[in-house]
Design a protein around this motif. Structure first.
Motif, short mmCIF file in Angstrom:
data_model
loop_
_atom_site.label_atom_id
_atom_site.label_comp_id
_atom_site.label_asym_id
_atom_site.label_seq_id
_atom_site.Cartn_x
_atom_site.Cartn_y
_atom_site.Cartn_z
N SER A 261 0.84 -1.20 0.00
CA SER A 261 0.00 0.00 0.00
C SER A 261 0.88 1.25 0.00
CB SER A 261 -0.92 0.02 1.22
OG SER A 261 -1.82 -1.06 1.21
N SER A 262 0.29 2.37 -0.38
CA SER A 262 1.05 3.62 -0.43
C SER A 262 1.00 4.31 0.94
CB SER A 262 0.47 4.56 -1.50
OG SER A 262 1.07 5.83 -1.41
N SER A 263 2.12 4.27 1.65
CA SER A 263 2.19 4.95 2.94
C SER A 263 1.98 6.45 2.78
CB SER A 263 3.55 4.70 3.60
OG SER A 263 3.75 3.33 3.83
N GLY A 264 2.53 7.01 1.69
CA GLY A 264 2.39 8.45 1.45
C GLY A 264 0.95 8.87 1.25
N VAL A 265 0.24 8.16 0.37
CA VAL A 265 -1.16 8.49 0.10
C VAL A 265 -2.01 8.28 1.34
CG1 VAL A 265 -3.19 7.88 -1.26
CG2 VAL A 265 -0.95 7.96 -2.36
N ILE A 266 -1.80 7.17 2.03
CA ILE A 266 -2.62 6.85 3.20
C ILE A 266 -2.36 7.84 4.34
CG2 ILE A 266 -2.98 5.10 5.00
CD1 ILE A 266 -2.52 2.99 2.79
N ALA A 267 -1.10 8.24 4.51
CA ALA A 267 -0.81 9.25 5.53
C ALA A 267 -1.55 10.54 5.24
CB ALA A 267 0.70 9.51 5.58
N LYS A 268 -1.58 10.93 3.97
CA LYS A 268 -2.28 12.15 3.57
C LYS A 268 -3.78 12.01 3.79
CE LYS A 268 -2.97 16.10 1.37
NZ LYS A 268 -2.74 17.39 2.04
N VAL A 269 -4.33 10.85 3.43
CA VAL A 269 -5.77 10.63 3.57
C VAL A 269 -6.19 10.63 5.03
CG1 VAL A 269 -7.60 8.91 3.26
CG2 VAL A 269 -6.05 9.42 1.37
N LEU A 270 -5.41 9.97 5.89
CA LEU A 270 -5.73 9.95 7.32
C LEU A 270 -5.75 11.36 7.90
CD1 LEU A 270 -3.61 6.89 8.53
CD2 LEU A 270 -6.10 7.03 8.44
#
Length: 424
Positions: free
Chosen positions: A128-137
């Motif tokens: 999974s994309s840690s970058g995208v998920i961090a931004k989404v959270l």
């Protein structure tokens, strides 16, 4: 002088455009990430108006964006949180690898690409994309939710797994012998273990060294330390993202809080640049020939990621709503998938693998923020509809009586979003 003026105009237009897209997304209450990616497609290779002089700077900014996203994610939790979560969630990591790597490997074999391409595509679909998920959270205000440590544990396990996976893939693509591949793997594991040990055992000393009452000095020291550690980690075949995350884990207390407040605007700026950069390097003409396999793979692995998050959150004692939120949040793929596919493209093992991986990641990096937001309400609505006929039949069978009291999950869900975890 002319090239400098063109650079300023191009980069200024990018930043201005990102700001306007962000405002548009905020007005309709959804994540701006898909808009950033589409903007990159429009002005990238084969797009409407390709950029020129600012592309190299955007590439550097994108790399810094990923590093800052993972640093800020690490600042949310202490070293003890990390260790306890990893100990409790390692079965979820095994389930994650099994459910999400196998579809990629199977697709490569079905397309006749061979075993090396199967290993590569397995990695593309697994991580999974840690970058995208961090931004989404952050966008959805879920960093304090009870299911978020489960999501972060899975992401950390995936990122740390890259310290093992990337050297193996590099050795396979280069055709290296067993001895060379084993040496590369040993170095990667040793560096990752050393950085983790320093973060866990000496986090207080690191925080004391970094601490400063002057915001300017604190910002410079934290940012400089993060970039140095990320660069050294990448040089030693360990992900720069893992290095940045562990720096965030090592910092605690007032230092972590102060660094978070100072770095938040920089993170938002460079994270937006990262998503634009991803779109800039995607040629729209390469997508249609591989669109059907990419869509099929995206559908299957989006489902398996949701199942992974649901199972892991259920195992951690999270209520039904939190389980669906965890599953939907994990869907996005991004930076690691592109890095893995890029290694295969450079090695020339399969010409179609690059476009397929690009289309696949583009689909899920756009779909991921949407599943993070809407999986839980859609699942809740569907569950309620399915319960209504059964409730009505039971009421008729009991002579028209109704059940009293809320469902088992209701009291927990009512306060779940208010439960704060991580740093006090």
């Amino acid at each position: 002088m002319h090239s400098s003026a063109v650079f300023l105009i191009e980069f200024g237009a990018i930043i201005l455009g990102l700001g306007l897209l962000g405002r548009f997304a905020a007005r309709f209450q959804f994540s701006p990430i898909p808009l950033y990616l589409l903007a990159g497609l429009a002005f990238g290779e084969g797009g409407l108006l390709p950029l020129g002089t600012s592309e190299e700077f955007v590439a550097i900014g994108a790399e810094i964006g990923v590093i800052l996203l993972l640093l800020m994610l690490g600042l949310e939790y202490t070293a003890s949180d990390l260790v306890s979560n990893l100990k409790s969630q390692y079965p979820a990591g095994l389930v994650d690898a099994t459910l999400n790597a196998l579809p990629g490997a199977a697709m490569a074999l079905l397309l006749g690409w061979g075993p090396v391409a199967a290993v590569v595509l397995a990695g593309v679909t697994w991580i999974s994309s840690s970058g995208v998920i961090a931004k989404v959270l952050g966008d959805l205000g879920r960093l304090g939710n009870r299911e978020t440590p489960v999501v972060l544990s899975i992401l950390v396990l995936e990122d740390l797994s890259m310290a093992v996976y990337l050297p193996i893939v590099t050795a396979l693509l280069a055709g290296a012998g067993l001895a060379a591949g084993s040496a590369t793997l040993a170095v990667a594991l040793g560096v990752a273990g050393l950085v983790l040990l320093l973060a866990v055992r000496y986090g207080r000393h690191i925080s004391r060294f970094v601490s400063s009452d002057d915001p300017e000095k604190l910002l410079l020291v934290v940012l400089g330390l993060t970039l140095v550690v990320a660069g050294l980690a990448q040089q030693l075949q360990v992900s720069a993202a893992v290095g940045a995350f562990l720096v965030g884990i090592a910092l605690s207390g007032e230092v972590a809080e102060g660094a978070h407040n100072l770095l938040a605007p920089l993170r938002d700026l460079f994270a937006a640049v990262f998503f634009v950069f991803f779109g800039l390097h995607t040629d729209p003409a390469s997508i249609p020939p591989v669109l059907l396999p990419a869509l099929a793979l995206a559908f299957v692995t989006a489902s398996t990621k949701i199942a992974t998050g649901y199972w892991a959150a259920k195992r951690a004692g999270i209520s039904a709503k939190g389980r669906w939120r965890a599953g939907g949040t994990l869907v996005a793929r991004g930076e690691f998938s592109i890095v893995i596919a890029g290694l295969a493209v450079t090695a020339g093992i399969e010409p179609s693998l690059g476009p397929l991986a690009t289309a696949y990641v583009l689909i899920l990096v756009i779909l991921g923020p949407l599943t993070a937001r809407y999986t839980e309400p859609l699942a809740t609505r569907l569950t309620q509809r399915l319960r209504r006929p059964a409730t009505a039949e039971r009421a008729v069978g009991e002579g028209g009586g109704t059940e009293a009291g809320p469902t088992g999950d209701a009291p927990h869900d009512a306060v779940e979003g208010q439960d704060v975890v991580g740093r006090p």
